[in-house]
Structure formats: structure tokens, C-alpha cells
Design a protein around this motif. Structure first.
Motif, PDB file in Angstrom:
ATOM      1  N   LEU A 101       3.376  17.402-132.813  1.00 55.40           N
ATOM      2  CA  LEU A 101       4.310  16.778-131.927  1.00 55.40           C
ATOM      3  C   LEU A 101       5.449  17.662-131.774  1.00 55.40           C
ATOM      4  N   ALA A 102       5.851  18.547-132.789  1.00 50.66           N
ATOM      5  CA  ALA A 102       6.716  19.676-132.613  1.00 50.66           C
ATOM      6  C   ALA A 102       6.525  20.594-131.674  1.00 50.66           C
ATOM      7  N   LEU A 103       5.048  21.027-131.783  1.00 48.47           N
ATOM      8  CA  LEU A 103       4.555  22.138-130.809  1.00 48.47           C
ATOM      9  C   LEU A 103       4.644  21.565-129.302  1.00 48.47           C
ATOM     10  N   ASP A 104       4.339  20.172-129.140  1.00 52.06           N
ATOM     11  CA  ASP A 104       4.671  19.600-127.927  1.00 52.06           C
ATOM     12  C   ASP A 104       6.009  19.473-127.392  1.00 52.06           C
ATOM     13  N   GLY A 105       7.050  19.559-128.278  1.00 51.38           N
ATOM     14  CA  GLY A 105       8.143  19.467-127.916  1.00 51.38           C
ATOM     15  C   GLY A 105       8.959  18.386-128.235  1.00 51.38           C
ATOM     16  N   HIS A 106       8.307  17.622-129.017  1.00 51.21           N
ATOM     17  CA  HIS A 106       8.817  16.393-129.444  1.00 51.21           C
ATOM     18  C   HIS A 106       9.523  16.385-130.799  1.00 51.21           C
ATOM     19  N   GLY A 107      10.425  15.763-131.117  1.00 52.65           N
ATOM     20  CA  GLY A 107      11.330  15.720-132.435  1.00 52.65           C
ATOM     21  C   GLY A 107      12.737  16.388-132.259  1.00 52.65           C
ATOM     22  N   THR A 108      13.168  16.181-133.519  1.00 53.07           N
ATOM     23  CA  THR A 108      14.272  16.781-133.670  1.00 53.07           C
ATOM     24  C   THR A 108      14.336  18.499-134.038  1.00 53.07           C
ATOM     25  N   LYS A 110      15.638  19.922-136.541  1.00 50.34           N
ATOM     26  CA  LYS A 110      15.124  19.784-137.938  1.00 50.34           C
ATOM     27  C   LYS A 110      13.647  19.685-138.024  1.00 50.34           C
ATOM     28  N   ASP A 111      12.961  18.811-137.188  1.00 51.55           N
ATOM     29  CA  ASP A 111      11.574  18.750-137.130  1.00 51.55           C
ATOM     30  C   ASP A 111      10.739  19.868-136.686  1.00 51.55           C
ATOM     31  N   MET A 112      11.645  20.640-135.804  1.00 51.00           N
ATOM     32  CA  MET A 112      11.153  21.956-135.309  1.00 51.00           C
ATOM     33  C   MET A 112      10.933  22.900-136.541  1.00 51.00           C
ATOM     34  N   LEU A 113      12.124  23.172-137.441  1.00 51.92           N
ATOM     35  CA  LEU A 113      12.128  23.896-138.241  1.00 51.92           C
ATOM     36  C   LEU A 113      11.072  23.670-139.441  1.00 51.92           C
ATOM     37  N   GLU A 114      11.009  22.498-139.789  1.00 53.42           N
ATOM     38  CA  GLU A 114       9.905  21.940-140.690  1.00 53.42           C
ATOM     39  C   GLU A 114       8.501  22.430-140.276  1.00 53.42           C
ATOM     40  N   ALA A 115       8.266  22.315-138.920  1.00 52.88           N
ATOM     41  CA  ALA A 115       6.887  22.684-138.426  1.00 52.88           C
ATOM     42  C   ALA A 115       6.629  24.060-138.659  1.00 52.88           C
ATOM     43  N   ALA A 116       7.785  24.789-138.174  1.00 52.12           N
ATOM     44  CA  ALA A 116       7.650  26.335-138.409  1.00 52.12           C
ATOM     45  C   ALA A 116       7.149  26.706-139.836  1.00 52.12           C
ATOM     46  N   MET A 117       7.948  26.225-140.589  1.00 52.13           N
ATOM     47  CA  MET A 117       7.933  26.428-142.228  1.00 52.13           C
ATOM     48  C   MET A 117       6.446  26.055-142.530  1.00 52.13           C
ATOM     49  N   THR A 118       5.890  24.914-142.020  1.00 48.51           N
ATOM     50  CA  THR A 118       4.351  24.496-142.379  1.00 48.51           C
ATOM     51  C   THR A 118       3.636  25.648-142.013  1.00 48.51           C
ATOM     52  N   LEU A 119       3.804  26.181-140.941  1.00 47.37           N
ATOM     53  CA  LEU A 119       2.947  27.172-140.105  1.00 47.37           C
ATOM     54  C   LEU A 119       3.108  28.497-140.924  1.00 47.37           C
ATOM     55  N   SER A 120       4.102  28.789-141.283  1.00 49.88           N
ATOM     56  CA  SER A 120       4.609  29.968-142.002  1.00 49.88           C
ATOM     57  C   SER A 120       3.798  29.923-143.452  1.00 49.88           C
ATOM     58  N   ALA A 121       3.818  28.719-144.090  1.00 45.21           N
ATOM     59  CA  ALA A 121       3.087  28.483-145.338  1.00 45.21           C
ATOM     60  C   ALA A 121       1.583  28.601-145.102  1.00 45.21           C
ATOM     61  N   CYS A 122       1.204  28.040-143.937  1.00 44.00           N
ATOM     62  CA  CYS A 122      -0.369  28.036-143.870  1.00 44.00           C
ATOM     63  C   CYS A 122      -0.731  29.391-143.537  1.00 44.00           C
ATOM     64  N   GLN A 123       0.221  30.653-142.826  1.00 40.94           N
ATOM     65  CA  GLN A 123      -0.440  31.807-142.802  1.00 40.94           C
ATOM     66  C   GLN A 123      -0.703  32.533-144.166  1.00 40.94           C
ATOM     67  N   GLY A 124       0.032  31.919-144.967  1.00 42.06           N
ATOM     68  CA  GLY A 124      -0.248  32.723-146.606  1.00 42.06           C
ATOM     69  C   GLY A 124      -1.069  31.877-147.305  1.00 42.06           C
ATOM     70  N   ALA A 125      -1.808  30.992-146.925  1.00 41.50           N
ATOM     71  CA  ALA A 125      -2.834  30.037-147.522  1.00 41.50           C
ATOM     72  C   ALA A 125      -3.945  31.116-148.354  1.00 41.50           C
ATOM     73  N   ASP A 126      -4.517  31.844-147.705  1.00 41.25           N
ATOM     74  CA  ASP A 126      -5.652  32.636-148.012  1.00 41.25           C
ATOM     75  C   ASP A 126      -5.161  33.605-149.282  1.00 41.25           C
ATOM     76  N   ALA A 127      -3.806  34.279-149.018  1.00 42.18           N
ATOM     77  CA  ALA A 127      -3.322  35.195-149.938  1.00 42.18           C
ATOM     78  C   ALA A 127      -2.911  34.239-151.217  1.00 42.18           C
ATOM     79  N   MET A 128      -2.517  33.043-151.102  1.00 46.32           N
ATOM     80  CA  MET A 128      -2.272  32.193-152.343  1.00 46.32           C
ATOM     81  C   MET A 128      -3.474  32.028-153.133  1.00 46.32           C
ATOM     82  N   ARG A 185      13.736  27.189-131.299  1.00 44.84           N
ATOM     83  CA  ARG A 185      14.174  25.886-130.709  1.00 44.84           C
ATOM     84  C   ARG A 185      15.075  25.218-131.766  1.00 44.84           C
ATOM     85  N   ALA A 186      14.689  25.517-133.222  1.00 43.10           N
ATOM     86  CA  ALA A 186      15.534  24.866-134.148  1.00 43.10           C
ATOM     87  C   ALA A 186      16.808  25.435-134.230  1.00 43.10           C
TER      88      ALA A 186
END
Length: 323
Positions: A101-108, A110-128, A185-186
């Protein structure tokens, strides 16, 4: 041949330093877990620590972007942290929907920031996951401390990290690369907590930054730390080239000391000591590359102590605690 041997030795030292950093950050995560209210609702969350690169201005020189982000994906909500957190292993199934939803431009914003942080965490999933297997085979002091305070074995952490890793497989490289747009955007939407991760993303990805914008992001990031935000304090503690982060050596020392003492307030003296020891080991390793500045002068130390006291008081106020 000699050059190759030096290169291999240097890579080994860098991996060791990264392991120390990861261990120290895991210890911080454990501190939040142990202090989390027993009736806390919702998924465990945390803030990505940033995007370290090989650039001298990055918080963790020579470390991959993914590693620090993944570390914080396993942490619970830090008391006194307003920074938008990515979900930890065990995140709700609708997290993917919220990101889309955030990638599609929907949400507040704050939602944009949370989505970005989710993607950031996923970038590190293999390393973790890789780190957790190394921790299983060669346990560190910080890893053992994490097990003690959380009641989770290393095998438990491996399973949790693998679960998170599987969730993240739905995101392709193009989607993960959209973190920057979400952070912009956030921040443009007025989320001050986006300043630090946005600044780090721009630097990590070697994006040109208008000097006025850089100054604004640095000011807002410093204010977040001085308002007592625990994760901002942790991030600045690992800013081994503080000037590039918009802080002085005095400020870094103050933020580092404040986060140590806050850990003690949250989780006890043993946690504080373990965190200090982990940082000392990390700084010893970083010093081999000239990444640790000389000790502060007496006047600078007094200034740092005074600032640390103010930051701790700000954190206390956020918790509604007496001074």
C-alpha cells in the motif's frame, strides 16, 4: 600471492569487526526485550540502525548495508524510542500488504517510514541468518548474554531469523531499492524520525544531497537523539566518523554514554557492563583502521558528561520517570 594473503587477512579482520558490531547491537536488542512489559501487545519491533558502507562517513566502516538492518529486525520495541520500527521475526501477515500500500502511495507519512524500515530489515535477512549460524558455532559473550536475558536459545534465534527471511523473499531487488523513495515521502510529510534513516540511505547509496537538506537532516537527527530516542542514540554511538553524521566527537561520546546508562536503567547493571565491554571490543578493532578518534580532553569530557546527563533526563521524561 602476498597481496592476496593481505586481502584475505583484511577481509577476515573486517568480518570479525562486523561480528563484534552485530553482537553489540544484538545485546541492545536483548535489553529492550528484557525490559518489555509482559502484557505488551502487537509484534516485536525495532529501528534499523542505518546503512553502513565502505564510505568514511558511514556509521560502521567496511560493513555491508544489510547487516545492521537485520540485527535490529529481531528487537522488541525500545522504551523511549519514537523511531518507526520494522517488524521483527513473527511479524503479522498483513505487513506485506502494508508495504505494498505504501509503495502504491497509500497511507500516512508514518506508514511510508514503517514500510521503508521493513524493506531495510529485509535487505539484511540473509546476513542475519548467517550471523546466527556463526553465533551457534562460535558463541560470543554478547550472544550468550542475549540468550540469558531473552530465554531464547541460539537455535530459537535461528528459527526466528529464518522465518523472517522467508517472509522477505516476496520482495525483489527493485522493490527493496524503493526504500529511498519511501523515506523521502515520509520526511517530506513531516515525520522527523525519518531524518536519520533517510540521511543514512542517501549516504549509503552515494546519492547527491543538497547542502541545505543535509544540514536539515543532520539537525533533526541530532534532536531525535537529544530528545532521548534510544535507537538514535545507539546509531550515533556507532558513528565512527561522526563529522559525516553531523555530530562532533563530544556529541558522539555523550550519546554513547547516554545509551549505555539507559540500558542500565532499563535492564540492570549487568546489561550495561556487557554493552560497554562489547563497544570496547568493537572500538579496539576499529582503531586498527584509524577509525576511532583520540581521547577527549578534560574539558571535552566534561562537556560530553553534561550533555549525556541532559539526554538521560530527556529519556526519563519520555518514560514518565522521576529524575
Amino acid at each position: 600471492m602476498a597481496l592476496n594473503q593481505v586481502s584475505r587477512a583484511d577481509r577476515s579482520r573486517r568480518r570479525m569487526a562486523l561480528a563484534m558490531v552485530v553482537g553489540a547491537l544484538l545485546l541492545a536488542a536483548g535489553g529492550w526485550l528484557s525490559s518489555r512489559p509482559s502484557d505488551a501487545a502487537g509484534p516485536a519491533k525495532a529501528t534499523a540502525t542505518g546503512s553502513p558502507t565502505n564510505e568514511p562517513g558511514s556509521p560502521l566502516p567496511a560493513a555491508k548495508v544489510e547487516a545492521a538492518s537485520a540485527v535490529m529486525a529481531v528487537a522488541a520495541s525500545a522504551p523511549g524510542s519514537t523511531s518507526a520500527p520494522p517488524p521483527a521475526p513473527g511479524w503479522p501477515e498483513d505487513a506485506l500488504r502494508r508495504v505494498q500500500l505504501a509503495l502504491d502511495g497509500h497511507g500516512t507519512p508514518k506508514d511510508m517510514l514503517e514500510a521503508a524500515m521493513t524493506l531495510s530489515a529485509c535487505q539484511g535477512a540473509d546476513a542475519m541468518v548467517d550471523h546466527q549460524y556463526r553465533e551457534r558455532d562460535q558463541p560470543s559473550a554478547t550472544g550468550r548474554q542475549l540468550e540469558r536475558i531473552t530465554g531464547l536459545s541460539n537455535q530459537d534465534w535461528i528459527r526466528r531469523s529464518q522465518d523472517f527471511q522467508r517472509h522477505c523473499q516476496v520482495f525483489d531487488a527493485a522493490t527493496l531499492a524503493r526504500q529511498g523513495a519511501l523515506l523521502k515521502r515520509a520526511h517530506d510529510g513531516g515525520v522527523k524520525d525519518a531524518a536519520l534513516p533517510y540521511l543514512q540511505w542517501l549516504d549509503a547509496n552515494r546519492q547527491p544531497i543538497d547542502p541545505a537538506l543535509r544540514g536539515q537532516l543532520q539537525r533533526e537527527a541530532r534532536q531525535t537523539a537529544e530528545d532521548g530516542d534510544f535507537m538514535a542514540l545507539v546509531t550515533f554511538s556507532f558513528a565512527f566518523s561522526p563529522g559525516a553524521m553531523g555530530i562532533t566527537e563530544v556529541q558522539r561520546q555523550a550519546y554513547k554514554e547516554a545509551q549505555f546508562r539507559i540500558q542500565g536503567l532499563m535492564s540492570g547493571a549487568e546489561m550495561e557492563k556487557a554493552s560497554r565491554d562489547a563497544m570496547a571490543d568493537t572500538e579496539k578493532m576499529m582503531a586498527q583502521w584509524g577509525a576511532v578518534p583520540p581521547p577527549l580532553t578534560a574539558d571535552q569530557q566534561r562537556e560530553a558528561d553534561a550533555l549525556a546527563a541532559r539526554v538521560i533526563e530527556a529519556w526519563r521524561k519520555r518514560q514518565g520517570k522521576p529524575g
